[in-house]
Motif scaffolding. Structure first.
Motif, mmCIF file in Angstrom:
data_model
loop_
_atom_site.group_PDB
_atom_site.id
_atom_site.type_symbol
_atom_site.label_atom_id
_atom_site.label_comp_id
_atom_site.label_asym_id
_atom_site.label_seq_id
_atom_site.Cartn_x
_atom_site.Cartn_y
_atom_site.Cartn_z
ATOM 1 N N ASP A 108 2.198 9.676 -10.167
ATOM 2 C CA ASP A 108 1.265 9.771 -11.303
ATOM 3 C C ASP A 108 1.955 9.461 -12.633
ATOM 4 O O ASP A 108 1.790 10.187 -13.619
ATOM 5 N N GLN A 109 2.701 8.365 -12.665
ATOM 6 C CA GLN A 109 3.365 7.938 -13.898
ATOM 7 C C GLN A 109 2.854 6.575 -14.369
ATOM 8 O O GLN A 109 3.487 5.923 -15.200
ATOM 9 N N GLY A 110 1.730 6.137 -13.820
ATOM 10 C CA GLY A 110 1.132 4.881 -14.256
ATOM 11 C C GLY A 110 1.639 3.648 -13.562
ATOM 12 O O GLY A 110 1.293 2.526 -13.952
ATOM 13 N N GLY A 111 2.458 3.787 -12.539
ATOM 14 C CA GLY A 111 2.978 2.630 -11.828
ATOM 15 C C GLY A 111 1.902 1.903 -11.044
ATOM 16 O O GLY A 111 0.958 2.514 -10.537
ATOM 17 N N VAL A 112 2.036 0.587 -10.961
ATOM 18 C CA VAL A 112 1.117 -0.229 -10.163
ATOM 19 C C VAL A 112 1.929 -1.134 -9.248
ATOM 20 O O VAL A 112 3.130 -1.326 -9.439
ATOM 21 N N VAL A 113 1.267 -1.714 -8.261
ATOM 22 C CA VAL A 113 1.913 -2.616 -7.306
ATOM 23 C C VAL A 113 1.141 -3.926 -7.283
ATOM 24 O O VAL A 113 -0.096 -3.939 -7.285
ATOM 25 N N ALA A 116 0.824 -1.207 0.000
ATOM 26 C CA ALA A 116 0.000 0.000 0.000
ATOM 27 C C ALA A 116 0.861 1.260 0.000
ATOM 28 O O ALA A 116 0.526 2.266 -0.635
ATOM 29 N N GLY A 117 2.005 1.209 0.705
ATOM 30 C CA GLY A 117 2.922 2.349 0.694
ATOM 31 C C GLY A 117 3.556 2.558 -0.661
ATOM 32 O O GLY A 117 3.682 3.692 -1.145
ATOM 33 N N ALA A 118 3.987 1.464 -1.297
ATOM 34 C CA ALA A 118 4.557 1.579 -2.640
ATOM 35 C C ALA A 118 3.517 2.101 -3.620
ATOM 36 O O ALA A 118 3.832 2.896 -4.518
ATOM 37 N N ALA A 119 2.270 1.662 -3.454
ATOM 38 C CA ALA A 119 1.203 2.148 -4.327
ATOM 39 C C ALA A 119 0.897 3.625 -4.072
ATOM 40 O O ALA A 119 0.540 4.365 -4.991
ATOM 41 N N THR A 120 1.046 4.067 -2.828
ATOM 42 C CA THR A 120 0.883 5.489 -2.523
ATOM 43 C C THR A 120 1.933 6.308 -3.260
ATOM 44 O O THR A 120 1.635 7.365 -3.835
ATOM 45 N N ALA A 121 3.167 5.819 -3.258
ATOM 46 C CA ALA A 121 4.229 6.504 -3.991
ATOM 47 C C ALA A 121 3.909 6.553 -5.477
ATOM 48 O O ALA A 121 4.094 7.590 -6.137
ATOM 49 N N ALA A 122 3.417 5.445 -6.026
ATOM 50 C CA ALA A 122 3.059 5.419 -7.446
ATOM 51 C C ALA A 122 1.929 6.397 -7.741
ATOM 52 O O ALA A 122 1.944 7.096 -8.766
ATOM 53 N N GLN A 123 0.962 6.456 -6.841
ATOM 54 C CA GLN A 123 -0.158 7.382 -7.031
ATOM 55 C C GLN A 123 0.304 8.829 -6.993
ATOM 56 O O GLN A 123 -0.107 9.660 -7.816
#
Length: 646
Positions: free
Chosen positions: A132-137, A122-129
């Motif tokens: 805002d470069q389209g990253g997912v976890v 969830a933390g890695a996904a927060t960073a991706a969000q």
């Protein structure tokens, strides 16, 4: 799927199968120490789930994580070396089978704690969000992890924040030795509806089906979709661990599942000659990898202390603050504001820190000033700290808040087994620039569960820095230093100091972590303390000066690492040492300093070391009992006088 795609899927699954088979044989031969959990039979769920991922994306894994790591692209030579405990291992021999990770390649780690990777995801996904470069976890977990509170906290928080994460359950129908039917009464589909997240189910032994499902899910997440629970039904051919006698399942059940071998389907759709070529290539790769691992050196004993933390850049002690008077609560707000403005990678998260501005109003206005970077969380301490761990691993500088120091036990795993250890267990591959802010403060009848001073508990965990400031200026400078530090820091404030006033420092004011301050010079007794009790010690020193006793007052400021050099230097001058803290006296910071004095300052001691702390009971509620429980100026003064008479 194209022939090329099927060939690559088969190659990856075959590589996982051969890696696990060879690891099993190496383990039986005594070449791999420790525990070994293999995923033979689950290759399709790993390869299919990771199929659409790229360099933007991250994976968290489980203690049965070799297949996930290989599917995400880790080198098998390094993995074999890691299993053998060699310096060339993926984690330089510091992690082992259950902890293989390389965050540089998006593998945020296998994990020996069931479900612990889910808050980190969830933390890695927060960073991706936030980027805002389209990253997912992609967060793998087993069916047994559904019973853990961290599963609930992570999925619920991800739903509230609409994070780009797939929680992938590899349902192999057994939680260690227990059938899944004995562990749960609700299905994952039911749970998904309860959390308000999407759900998907797939045959986890069909790599194409898994890949096509994930391609669709990842595309939705990259375009702004929220979290998904994916259930991939599969089966592990080996026991829970290598050596497991497997008395809990029928051999006929295993035989039936082996007829559904996940490698057979893609192989049947490929040319037999191509399959044979892939098999030979994989076998040769495995042989070479094992040979390289065997030839590698073990970590040298002199490297034992490597990677516990990132070495700190030296910071000079700043001049005394001389600005207008402000309060400790202002210092906290201004330090957070300063770092949020200075670094887009800083964000705040915690219960009511956003719209409510914190229960004490310390973060008021910051959510409006920094949209999306000051976030309210559910009341989920493990998820809150886990989000900080995952976001820090992803390169952000999270500041997460625990409302009370007493609540540290609720999320201790994420501090003790994750934040504190991950740099070490990855062989230095990751930094954890994480700050956990919390507060305590006995003396106002807050009772046994809201008054505890637990710094010694955290100071005992290698890898954590523990800070406890006493003045407004130090609070500002230490908090800014903690946020900029590359290591995990627990920043403990005393709520009874929030209104305390002192001179405001310059905006660039930074206090070096790990360095004590001498608050008052003296020649007869060294008096060491920290946090709120420093002010009582200063008052006692002033009082005793009238009686001709010269007391040197030291404010530790940082509990771990402990500035023993300053204490020993003062002890060499005074010959006497008294330590005072609000924490329970036994097994506390005072005990550690007494041991240091006995071992390293013995020949300078003119009297026994004396400790002053709280009584060995839980914090009382009744004011009369709390007064008897807490150390006060009278007890500190009596300890100093006793030291002078010894």
């Amino acid at each position: 799927m194209t022939t090329e795609a099927l060939s690559e899927m088969y190659r990856r699954m075959r590589l996982i199968r051969q890696f696990e088979d060879r690891a099993s044989r190496l383990y039986r031969a005594g070449e791999i120490p420790g525990f070994l959990h293999l995923s033979i039979g689950q290759e399709a769920s790993a390869v299919g789930a990771c199929w659409p991922l790229d360099e933007r994306d991250a994976v968290t894994s489980t203690h049965r994580g070799h297949g996930h790591c290989i599917a995400k692209g880790l080198d098998v030579a390094g993995m074999f070396a890691e299993l053998m405990g060699r310096e060339t291992g993926t984690c330089r021999g510091r992690g082992g089978s259950m902890h293989i990770a390389d965050p540089r390649q998006g593998v945020f780690g296998a994990n020996g704690i069931v479900a612990a990777g889910l808050p980190i995801a969830a933390g890695a996904a927060t960073a991706a969000q936030l980027r805002d470069q389209g990253g997912v976890v992609l967060a793998f977990f087993g069916d047994g992890a559904v019973a853990q509170g961290m599963f609930h906290e992570a999925v619920n928080l991800a739903a509230v924040w609409q994070l780009p994460v797939v929680f992938c359950c590899e349902n192999n129908h057994y939680a260690e030795f227990s059938p899944a039917a004995d562990q749960h009464r609700a299905t994952l589909a039911d749970r998904a509806r309860g959390y308000g997240v999407d759900f998907a189910h797939v045959d986890g032994n069909d790599v194409v089906a898994v890949a096509e499902t994930m391609i669709d899910l990842v595309a939705k997440l990259r375009s702004g979709g929220g979290p998904v629970l994916l259930e991939a039904e599969t089966y592990r051919w080996h026991g829970h661990y290598e050596g497991d006698p497997e008395r809990y399942r029928d051999p006929a059940e295993l035989a039936e599942w082996k007829t559904r071998d996940p490698l057979v389907r893609p192989a049947a759709r490929l040319d037999a000659q191509r399959v044979a070529e892939i098999d030979r290539e994989v076998d040769a790769l495995i042989e070479q990898a094992v040979a390289e691992a065997r030839a590698a050196a073990e970590p040298a004993p002199e490297t034992l202390h490597h990677y516990v933390g990132v070495p700190r850049e030296p910071v000079p002690e700043p001049p005394e603050a001389e600005g207008e008077v402000f309060r400790t609560m202002d210092a906290i707000h201004e330090a957070l504001d300063h770092e949020l403005a200075a670094d887009a990678g800083v964000f705040l998260a915690g219960i009511d820190v956003g719209a409510g501005g914190n229960v004490f109003g310390l973060t008021r206005g910051l959510a409006a000033k920094y949209p999306g970077r000051v976030r309210d969380t559910p009341i989920s301490e493990s998820a809150v700290v886990g989000v900080g761990v995952g976001a820090a691993m992803a390169g952000l500088r999270p500041v997460v808040e625990l409302m009370y120091f007493d609540f540290i036990g609720v999320c201790l795993d994420q501090l003790m087994n994750q934040a504190a250890k991950l740099r070490f267990m990855t062989g230095g591959a990751v930094r954890l620039p994480l700050v956990v802010r919390t507060q305590f403060g006995a003396g106002k009848s807050s009772g046994s569960q809201h008054s505890q001073s637990l710094e010694a508990l955290l100071a005992h965990i290698p890898g954590l820095t523990v800070v406890m400031p006493s003045t407004p200026a130090d609070t500002y400078g230490l908090l800014r230093a903690a946020i900029r530090d590359p290591n995990p820091v627990v920043f403990v404030e005393n709520r009874l100091l929030y209104g305390r006033k002192g001179p405001r420092p310059d905006p660039g004011h930074l206090i070096p972590l790990g360095r004590a301050a001498i608050r008052r010079e003296g020649t007869d007794v060294t008096l060491v303390s920290y946090s709120k009790l420093v002010h009582d010690c200063a008052a006692v020193a002033e009082q005793l000066a009238g009686d001709g006793i010269s007391v040197e007052v030291i404010d530790l400021r940082t509990i771990a690492p402990l500035d023993t050099e300053t204490v020993l230097r003062s002890l060499a001058k005074t010959g006497r040492l008294v330590i005072a803290h609000q924490a329970v006296e036994r097994f506390g910071v005072g005990a550690e300093l007494a041991a240091v004095a006995a071992q390293e300052g013995f020949w300078t001691l003119d009297a026994p070391v004396i400790r002053v702390g709280a009584a060995a009971t839980p914090a009382p509620y009744a004011p009369s009992l709390e007064r008897a429980w807490l150390p006060d100026q009278q007890r500190i003064a009596a300890a100093i006088r006793r030291s002078m008479c010894l």
